[in-house]
Design an enzyme around this catalytic site. Structure first.
Site, PDB file in Angstrom:
ATOM      1  N   SER A 135       0.843  -1.196   0.000  1.00 45.07           N
ATOM      2  CA  SER A 135       0.000   0.000   0.000  1.00 45.07           C
ATOM      3  C   SER A 135       0.872   1.237   0.000  1.00 45.07           C
ATOM      4  CB  SER A 135      -0.889  -0.008   1.257  1.00 45.07           C
ATOM      5  OG  SER A 135      -1.535   1.232   1.454  1.00 45.07           O
ATOM      6  N   TYR A 148      -2.613  -0.604  10.596  1.00 48.90           N
ATOM      7  CA  TYR A 148      -2.519  -0.959   9.176  1.00 48.90           C
ATOM      8  C   TYR A 148      -1.190  -0.499   8.596  1.00 48.90           C
ATOM      9  CZ  TYR A 148      -4.051  -1.430   4.294  1.00 48.90           C
ATOM     10  OH  TYR A 148      -4.170  -1.784   2.966  1.00 48.90           O
TER      11      TYR A 148
END
Length: 277
Positions: A135, A148
């Site tokens: 990501s 995350y």
């Protein structure tokens, strides 16, 4: 005649995983698609996929899925795309250890476990592609996404190292760093937030209320109309490039974040990232 190329793709119930599985199937790949919910597995099977139950938090499901795939292919596998994940929202100061453990079980340790069973097969073959869906938040952090962020930073560190260790084996490791892409990750974050974060008694209560409203509204809109196609295009490159890159950036925010991290002083970088959030 060249053997049918085979790939395991996790997290195929919707969004990016479902789109990439569909597009690769159209390209002639035999896609072994995984999901957690029985209804999603059944839907994948009705669409013509070999579909299996896999929950990264359940090691037995990883082994069972992989063994079933090996029985079908005769012990051969061309590629793995670790994609399934969720996002634990909340400020780091409000994050209980249990929430962090569950985030890492699903987003990191499970990925490692599935990768570990694939590597010996690929080494024995002398070829293979291991593609980890990282990501933009594996490159730069964002407030309220600490768990995350940490899981994606860990993915970057572990699997870039693995890629170095596999040099010369014919097995390549690539990371796809994706920015804002329409998916259900926003909606799926809500139950985990409610499970672990004491919103009412937090210093960040007002900010949480605003963010939860955004998450429940559906997350990232599809402004471009391309859906998850940009991720598929980079996945295809990682699978087809003769010498794959270690990093494939997806979306403008990822490219901009990479440049800012490279060229801006850290004090300015983190002020900008805070303003973006």
């Amino acid at each position: 005649m060249q053997a049918e190329r085979t790939i395991i793709i996790t997290g195929c119930s919707s969004g990016i995983g479902a789109h990439c599985a569909k597009r690769l199937k159209e390209d002639g790949w035999r896609v072994f698609a995984t999901a957690r919910k029985p209804e999603d597995i059944e839907e994948l099977r009705l669409a013509g996929f070999d579909a299996f139950y896999l929950d990264y938090r359940e090691p037995a499901s990883i082994k069972r899925c992989f063994d079933d795939v090996m029985k079908i292919t005769g012990g051969r596998l061309d590629a793995l795309f670790n994609n399934g994940a969720y996002s634990q929202a909340g400020a780091v100061e409000d994050m209980p250890i249990e929430a962090l453990r569950e985030q890492f079980d699903a987003n990191f340790f499970g990925w490692h476990e599935l990768t570990l069973v694939c590597v010996p097969v690929m080494r024995r073959q002398g070829f293979g592609r291991i593609i980890q869906h990282s990501s933009v938040l594996g490159i730069v952090p964002a407030p309220m996404r600490g768990a995350y962020n940490a899981s994606k930073y860990a993915i970057e560190g572990l699997f870039l190292t693995m890629g170095m260790e596999l040099e010369g084996s014919g097995v390549f490791v690539s990371l796809i760093e994706t920015g804002p892409i329409p998916s259900k990750i926003a909606q799926n974050a809500v139950p985990y937030f409610e499970k672990y974060i004491d919103m009412e008694n937090s210093y960040h209560a007002e900010d949480y209320a605003r963010r939860m409203k955004q998450l429940r509204a559906g997350g990232t809109p599809d402004k471009s109309g391309n859906g998850a196609e940009p991720v598929y295009k980079k996945l295809k490159r990682a699978l087809d490039d003769k010498t794959p890159h270690r990093h494939y950036f997806v979306t403008l925010p990822t490219h901009v974040s990479g440049l800012m991290k490279r060229f801006l002083p850290s004090s300015l970088l983190y002020k900008i990232l805070n303003a973006w959030s």
